[in-house]
Design an enzyme around this catalytic site. Sequence first.
Site, mmCIF file in Angstrom:
data_model
loop_
_atom_site.group_PDB
_atom_site.id
_atom_site.type_symbol
_atom_site.label_atom_id
_atom_site.label_comp_id
_atom_site.label_asym_id
_atom_site.label_seq_id
_atom_site.Cartn_x
_atom_site.Cartn_y
_atom_site.Cartn_z
ATOM 1 N N GLY A 173 0.893 -1.282 -0.012
ATOM 2 C CA GLY A 173 0.141 0.059 0.128
ATOM 3 C C GLY A 173 0.679 1.186 0.071
ATOM 4 N N HIS A 225 1.973 -13.312 2.682
ATOM 5 C CA HIS A 225 2.744 -12.424 2.256
ATOM 6 C C HIS A 225 4.337 -13.377 1.678
ATOM 7 C CE1 HIS A 225 1.321 -8.789 3.410
ATOM 8 N NE2 HIS A 225 1.799 -8.667 4.871
ATOM 9 N N ARG A 242 3.738 -2.888 -5.790
ATOM 10 C CA ARG A 242 3.697 -1.356 -5.861
ATOM 11 C C ARG A 242 5.005 -0.834 -5.959
ATOM 12 N NH1 ARG A 242 1.977 1.626 -0.387
ATOM 13 N NH2 ARG A 242 0.779 2.996 -1.696
ATOM 14 N N THR A 270 -13.067 2.617 -0.632
ATOM 15 C CA THR A 270 -12.168 3.854 -0.877
ATOM 16 C C THR A 270 -11.731 4.065 0.370
ATOM 17 O OG1 THR A 270 -14.108 5.105 0.077
ATOM 18 C CG2 THR A 270 -14.164 5.020 -2.127
ATOM 19 N N MET A 323 -12.786 2.821 4.334
ATOM 20 C CA MET A 323 -12.093 1.895 5.200
ATOM 21 C C MET A 323 -11.451 2.308 6.207
ATOM 22 S SD MET A 323 -10.200 -0.118 2.093
ATOM 23 C CE MET A 323 -9.203 -1.121 2.964
HETATM 24 P P1 A3P Z 1 0.441 3.604 4.124
HETATM 25 O O1 A3P Z 1 1.453 3.043 4.972
HETATM 26 O O2 A3P Z 1 1.333 4.517 3.149
HETATM 27 O O3 A3P Z 1 -0.466 4.436 4.768
HETATM 28 P P2 A3P Z 1 -0.787 -3.382 3.098
HETATM 29 O O4 A3P Z 1 -2.413 -3.408 3.257
HETATM 30 O O5 A3P Z 1 -0.327 -4.089 2.050
HETATM 31 O O6 A3P Z 1 -0.046 -3.408 4.558
HETATM 32 O O7 A3P Z 1 -0.469 -1.675 2.888
HETATM 33 C C1 A3P Z 1 -0.923 -0.783 3.628
HETATM 34 C C2 A3P Z 1 -1.092 0.613 2.696
HETATM 35 O O8 A3P Z 1 -2.266 0.383 2.130
HETATM 36 C C3 A3P Z 1 -1.168 1.865 3.775
HETATM 37 O O9 A3P Z 1 -0.258 2.901 3.137
HETATM 38 C C4 A3P Z 1 -2.621 2.179 3.528
HETATM 39 O O10 A3P Z 1 -2.891 3.388 3.860
HETATM 40 C C5 A3P Z 1 -2.864 1.736 1.979
HETATM 41 N N1 A3P Z 1 -4.407 1.400 1.664
HETATM 42 C C6 A3P Z 1 -5.326 0.559 2.302
HETATM 43 N N2 A3P Z 1 -6.347 0.857 1.876
HETATM 44 C C7 A3P Z 1 -6.252 1.740 1.099
HETATM 45 C C8 A3P Z 1 -7.056 2.439 0.232
HETATM 46 N N3 A3P Z 1 -8.454 1.938 0.183
HETATM 47 N N4 A3P Z 1 -6.868 3.447 -0.495
HETATM 48 C C9 A3P Z 1 -5.477 3.794 -0.761
HETATM 49 N N5 A3P Z 1 -4.467 3.443 0.250
HETATM 50 C C10 A3P Z 1 -4.827 2.240 0.913
HETATM 51 C C1 PLO Z 2 0.169 -10.067 9.141
HETATM 52 C C2 PLO Z 2 1.015 -9.284 8.333
HETATM 53 C C3 PLO Z 2 0.236 -8.090 7.707
HETATM 54 O O1 PLO Z 2 1.068 -7.302 6.811
HETATM 55 C C4 PLO Z 2 -0.132 -7.076 8.794
HETATM 56 C C5 PLO Z 2 -1.026 -7.947 9.914
HETATM 57 C C6 PLO Z 2 -2.301 -7.638 10.442
HETATM 58 C C7 PLO Z 2 -2.987 -8.123 11.249
HETATM 59 C C8 PLO Z 2 -2.565 -9.382 12.192
HETATM 60 C C9 PLO Z 2 -1.419 -10.230 11.168
HETATM 61 C C10 PLO Z 2 -0.480 -9.205 10.530
HETATM 62 C C11 PLO Z 2 -0.779 -11.354 11.809
HETATM 63 C C12 PLO Z 2 -1.696 -12.176 12.719
HETATM 64 C C13 PLO Z 2 -2.781 -11.189 13.648
HETATM 65 C C14 PLO Z 2 -3.411 -10.254 12.529
HETATM 66 C C15 PLO Z 2 -4.395 -9.591 13.874
HETATM 67 C C16 PLO Z 2 -4.715 -11.024 14.474
HETATM 68 C C17 PLO Z 2 -3.893 -11.972 14.155
HETATM 69 C C18 PLO Z 2 -1.739 -10.839 14.637
HETATM 70 C C19 PLO Z 2 0.595 -8.762 11.441
HETATM 71 C C20 PLO Z 2 -3.553 -13.057 15.236
HETATM 72 C C21 PLO Z 2 -4.224 -13.047 16.534
HETATM 73 O O2 PLO Z 2 -2.667 -13.948 15.233
#
Ligand code: A3P
Ligand code: PLO
Length: 332
Positions: free
Chosen positions: A46, A145, A167, A265, A269
Amino acid sequence: MTGAYFKYKGINFPAGLYEPETLSYVEKDFKVKNDDIFIVTYPKSGRTNSWPFPGNLLSFALSPLLPLSISLDPLKFFFSPRYPPPQSFPPGTTWMIEILSLILKNGDPSWARSVPNWERAPWCETVQGLWQIMQMPSPRLISSHLPIQLFPRNFFNSKAKVIYISRNPRDVLVSFYHYSKIAGHLKDPENPDQFFQDFLDGKIQFGSWFDHIKGWMRMEGKDNFLFTTYEELQKDLRGSVQRISEFLGCPLKEKVLDSVVENSTFRAMKENPMSNYTLLPRVLLDHEQGAFLRKGQGAAGRRRGTEARAGRRSADPLLVAGWGSRGHRTAR
Ligand code: A3P
Ligand code: PLO
């Protein structure tokens, strides 16, 4: 949460949320179903708006390496006229979870507003996520991931679908840096220069961005694989949702499409506690220091803003994406 990492097959994973046994099970034994839908990204695909790194450091540092290439093929790909690929659409993990949650429910936002996104599409490589996925009804929405070499082997003999979201690496780097400062399970990034070096060396969680995308790009052209970009999603959310739904084999009626777009949007969110991660405990996310969903603008948004201020528009999608049409030198 300790912020400590362990290595599994050469890749760094944060201890606690991930375990070698789970990773091994997911890779070798996880049973993929033909109607599974995977959202695959390198973390933080993102974007962010504030750049803590010195000016053009990324493009400057990468430029001498471009001609070398074997491990940098993905960069060549990105900065070549092929990018964005003709059939690409946008995202970010969180964004795509929202879009798919809405598509699967035919535009009805009730599910997305009542269940946290990490339960709607759990990360299969996490200990908790794997357990949740095994209890889920089909069709299962699964986030990951994982680099391709650690992905469930069974996927490659199945009809399950993968949507891969890439990205602009600069935005990934910046987003990752800010997230690492507030995420309890990640190593403290120390300072931008050190983090930048760790990013280039693949010493952060999930390893190298370059290897991740290079690995997954091997799937390009397969019927059950969709390569998308965050920037395209930003440019044309409606068109992107339409194409994603066609890829999933469920084209949407106009009204359903309207609802999916309206509810995915950035603003919608950010206001939805089930999607903005404000429900995560402080040990995982320090809400006082920052937010998971921040500005919601990518390179495309920045570029368009700059152009609007300058009173002109660019017809060049590569320029709009902020990566330049003539190679890395134009990337900011
Ligand atoms: P930033 O950290 O730059 O704010 P991921 O979900 O892969 O971890 O990526 C997170 C990034 O996606 C965040 O960026 C977040 O703001 C952006 N993002 C999530 N939902 C979005 C949306 N609906 N529109 C634009 N950006 C979004
Ligand atoms: C996984 C990697 C993502 O980039 C961000 C993320 C969001 C929610 C997290 C999840 C990670 C790992 C698993 C988690 C979840 C919320 C609840 C879940 C911690 C870090 C549990 C309880 O295991």
